[in-house]
Write a protein that holds these residues in place. Structure first.
Motif, mmCIF file in Angstrom:
data_model
loop_
_atom_site.group_PDB
_atom_site.id
_atom_site.type_symbol
_atom_site.label_atom_id
_atom_site.label_comp_id
_atom_site.label_asym_id
_atom_site.label_seq_id
_atom_site.Cartn_x
_atom_site.Cartn_y
_atom_site.Cartn_z
ATOM 1 N N LYS A 285 32.697 -33.626 29.562
ATOM 2 C CA LYS A 285 31.828 -34.751 29.189
ATOM 3 C C LYS A 285 30.349 -34.363 29.085
ATOM 4 O O LYS A 285 29.602 -34.986 28.343
ATOM 5 N N ASP B 157 27.072 -32.700 27.939
ATOM 6 C CA ASP B 157 26.782 -32.208 26.591
ATOM 7 C C ASP B 157 25.718 -31.118 26.531
ATOM 8 O O ASP B 157 25.515 -30.514 25.476
ATOM 9 N N SER C 118 38.136 -30.488 23.697
ATOM 10 C CA SER C 118 37.729 -31.193 24.906
ATOM 11 C C SER C 118 38.895 -31.969 25.493
ATOM 12 O O SER C 118 39.782 -32.433 24.772
ATOM 13 N N HIS D 211 38.277 -34.718 26.880
ATOM 14 C CA HIS D 211 37.781 -36.087 26.738
ATOM 15 C C HIS D 211 37.335 -36.287 25.297
ATOM 16 O O HIS D 211 36.898 -35.341 24.645
ATOM 17 N N ASP E 73 34.747 -38.032 24.276
ATOM 18 C CA ASP E 73 33.368 -38.542 24.215
ATOM 19 C C ASP E 73 32.457 -37.797 23.242
ATOM 20 O O ASP E 73 31.606 -38.399 22.599
ATOM 21 N N LEU E 74 32.590 -36.480 23.161
ATOM 22 C CA LEU E 74 31.597 -35.706 22.418
ATOM 23 C C LEU E 74 32.001 -35.430 20.969
ATOM 24 O O LEU E 74 31.359 -34.652 20.270
ATOM 25 N N HIS F 238 40.717 -33.210 20.509
ATOM 26 C CA HIS F 238 40.846 -33.830 21.833
ATOM 27 C C HIS F 238 42.220 -33.510 22.400
ATOM 28 O O HIS F 238 43.234 -33.961 21.872
#
Lengths: 290, 290, 290, 290
Positions: free
Chosen positions: D104, D106, D130, D132, D134-135, D148
């Motif tokens: 998460k 960055d 990742s 997650h 989110d990025l 992901h």
């Protein structure tokens, strides 16, 4: 040293002036009488006798917003009228409005925008202004307005007027993030808010053009950057922060420029963070950083 | 941050305890009421609510020596009895009496003695004590008494008793300048003054024997040193100062040891200087350095 | 990067000149043909084409002393005559003879003498010369001759002649360890060995008198020191090493001077160590440090 | 030390193995015989006798691409078969393909992508993976694929298989840019390319969870970060680069974390840059960085 997420009801009080006995006591008494609790206090004097006095105080006062004017008035009476001191009272939750001027280099700009997005800087960025259109897309991705104001040799007064129209009343600080134009004394005066510049050198050293090439030719072992307030005398304003990085003969002038960019962005970010937290007190051509 | 030549009539007041509103105000009022002018003040709290309060104040008070007891008494009433705070009042002109324990390595010892002779450290050195005779001549050149107290495995309690006989009542601080013996908990308790140690490593890291060899084997890029107060748990006391120096694969474990010696002596010198100027406030296992 | 205790039979070969294909190969072939094993080799070129070539090689060759002349001759034929390169062959066990010039400040001098005694520097110190008598006792404690040569405005040529009489033929390097007199171009020419100076500033910056006061007035955040070779243009010779230390508004100009002294002595010590290990190649006004 | 824009026809040759006389000479002779000009050469040996030999050579050879196989073959014969050395020949223009794993946070990711876009790193980024989502948006703005792959406690083997499917054959290096999952030994073995991790601490120190809180509790004065190659023993692989930043009691554990993030991103960027320029030679659990 950061207070990026100031809790509600925190204030900062900056005091400076001619030193005399009893100032700390007077300041803290006014705060205490109004129900404030001092959270952090830094004070120093330039000389034991006849010197300058500097103090930064962070305090907690329930319902500060509602009681701000009353406290400000009490300070004016005690510190201003009675003791002849300059002071500055701010609510910590009120973030500074910071405009950024930029040309083509993106490293200082992006570092500031990224830190602002992360919540590291107690500021908002109402606009980025550039004499080139190149960085517009990059800036707007951060949902920040970008204005392109070309500056040609003949059009400089007109361009400065256009810049002032954008800035006036909208900003508390102007940051020159590798902005390659010189601002006129008239511009600075009419703007009326502080201006921070990042200088591509360890001042005072290698001033003027081509600093990295000249550093290379001399065989320097460290290169640096300097953040300072802008005055009419270019590169001569009070220094806020400086740093250096080690280099060797293996590195080309271009490598030095790249390493210099790393130093520039971190030095500028620290200077802006400190300014936004009211940590810097200017005193003539020097500065106190609490 | 140094005040090595404190003018006559300067005092330092250290205050710590549970935070509550109004402490800064109370402290400064007592000082002001006694005619003192605050020259420098550093204050911080570990938390906005329910935290610990720390303050170091330097002040000027004419005829301080004559008025010391009276001021001390007033502070006891206000800060001690009323607010439940710990405080510590010292005259700046009273230099700390510092004993140095040493074994065979001379770099930390000589650096301290040389700085003391230059007037950089607000201390006197009533004695140097060593478990080896090697450095006696070197120490006596500085006109400082040198005592050789051998420490063998079986004779440690007797040696510590002899050391205590030398130290008791004569010193305000004990500095272990690369002293290679472990002090017992009994010794520390009976001594009753702070003890500063310089650790040949960037704590917590590579604890135990042969740190430079182990650092080399791991390919570390920085080596460091740590000055800390000594507690019964060896190498676990509050950290005062740390620093590092860059190394590379070109350097042997012996080179690392030499570079480490340079870091050790400068880190220890800074820690001793700050202690002698009452800049360090211990709080459990951490420290505040003003 | 130190080779303070070079084993017997180690040599160093420094080569520089116009770059061309095959130099490394030629150098290593000559060494290998004479039975030498290369222990460490650093090489760089200032540009891929038409640049300058620099190489430092450390090698092991049994019975080097006996075979030195023969190897030197072979190198002259191959590198000098055939390839038009400058080269320099030294036995690692032959320590440089270093004279130190000093005035009244002792910090750089004592640090050098102390490191030399510890075996950290591959040098001997045949003499210390000063224009003041103050440091004589201190120097003689190290069993090093101290000569007092006063320098008055009118007597400078005579004083320089006296200094040259002391130095001629006896030294391989002259170190100015805070020597406050300017050496004439004639002196430098007649001396004929390199001269290293420590400058009380981060060059090029704050040149001239009172650098620490001027740094204080500008509010600088870092102060530094620069070791460089001396040329006729004072403070303009090739830079060897630089370093800085962080300062703040809390420090007086005198504090800055003290911190500056710490930087000066460590920067000068590194520069002298590197020179004595033949790590520095001068190239016009810049330097390569391997 | 950067060669980000290697001109056409430049190559790098890395050699390591048991030291013996004549290696440098043999290497340079092969290069010279094939018409190559050595541009830069770094060599060192771990011990004068019986040690390990390391050499990095940068050379220029017209039409290198066409003559690569022939040169490689000649090196295999001379260095591999005859001298029993390991070697590695690469064309400088061939950028490394670097996959980045992230969770998460960055800061390390964005710094690498931004430097890559600026041309500071000799690499391409074929994918970011990742655990997650989110990025994703941030990564795709750089026109880089984002995948992901969730990792749950039970699904780890399946997730690693999915990751390997993405990576296999597509990458030369895997960078863990604050990826908060532990990679299995099987994964590392099957992946078959080096993995670089950035550790949120100055290793070996404060290993495990909550390093900044624990550093705060101990009163450390410096915090750092360590980039290292990943081995099965987590946090125990060869160290590539480390750095530190100064902190004080004024800073909260959260402030330490922010300052730590700044150190992490610059340390990781340097480690990746050096790896992509073949500057790092692994030797057991240590590393040589030329």
């Amino acid at each position: 040293m950061t207070e990026q997420n100031p809790q509600q009801d925190h204030g900062r009080l900056i005091v400076q002036g001619a030193d005399r006995p009893g100032i700390v006591s007077s300041v803290s008494r006014v705060l205490t009488e109004h129900g404030a609790n001092i959270v952090a206090l830094d004070q120093s004097s330039s000389d034991p006798e006849g010197g300058r006095f500097f103090q930064r105080t962070v305090f907690h006062l329930p319902k500060l917003s509602m009681r701000f004017d009353e406290l400000n008035e009490a300070l004016r009476t005690k510190l201003g009228d009675e003791l002849g001191l300059d002071f500055h009272l701010v609510e910590a939750k009120r973030r500074k409005r910071v405009a950024i001027f930029v040309s083509k280099a993106d490293h200082c700009l992006l570092d500031l925008l990224w830190r602002q997005r992360r919540g590291e800087l107690s500021m908002t960025v109402p606009m980025v202004v550039s004499n080139h259109p190149d960085l517009g897309e990059e800036v707007r991705r951060f949902e920040i307005p970008f204005f392109h104001v070309p500056v040609e040799k003949d059009s400089k007064p007109a361009a400065e007027k256009e810049q002032l129209n954008l800035l006036n009343g909208n900003v508390d600080l102007l940051v020159l993030a590798r902005y390659m134009q010189i601002l006129s004394g008239d511009f600075l005066e009419e703007l009326g808010v502080p201006v921070i510049n990042i200088h591509h050198s360890f001042l005072p050293a290698f001033m003027g053009a081509g600093p990295y090439l000249r550093a290379k030719e001399r065989g320097v072992k460290l290169i640096g950057a300097t953040a300072h307030y802008v005055t009419e005398d270019l590169d001569e304003g009070p220094i806020i922060e400086q740093d250096v990085i080690r280099v060797s003969h293996r590195e080309s002038a271009r490598d030095l420029q790249r390493k210099g960019a790393d130093v520039e962005r971190s030095v500028l970010a620290r200077a802006v963070a400190w300014h936004c937290e009211d940590r810097i007190i200017r005193d003539g051509n020097t500065s106190v950083v609490f």
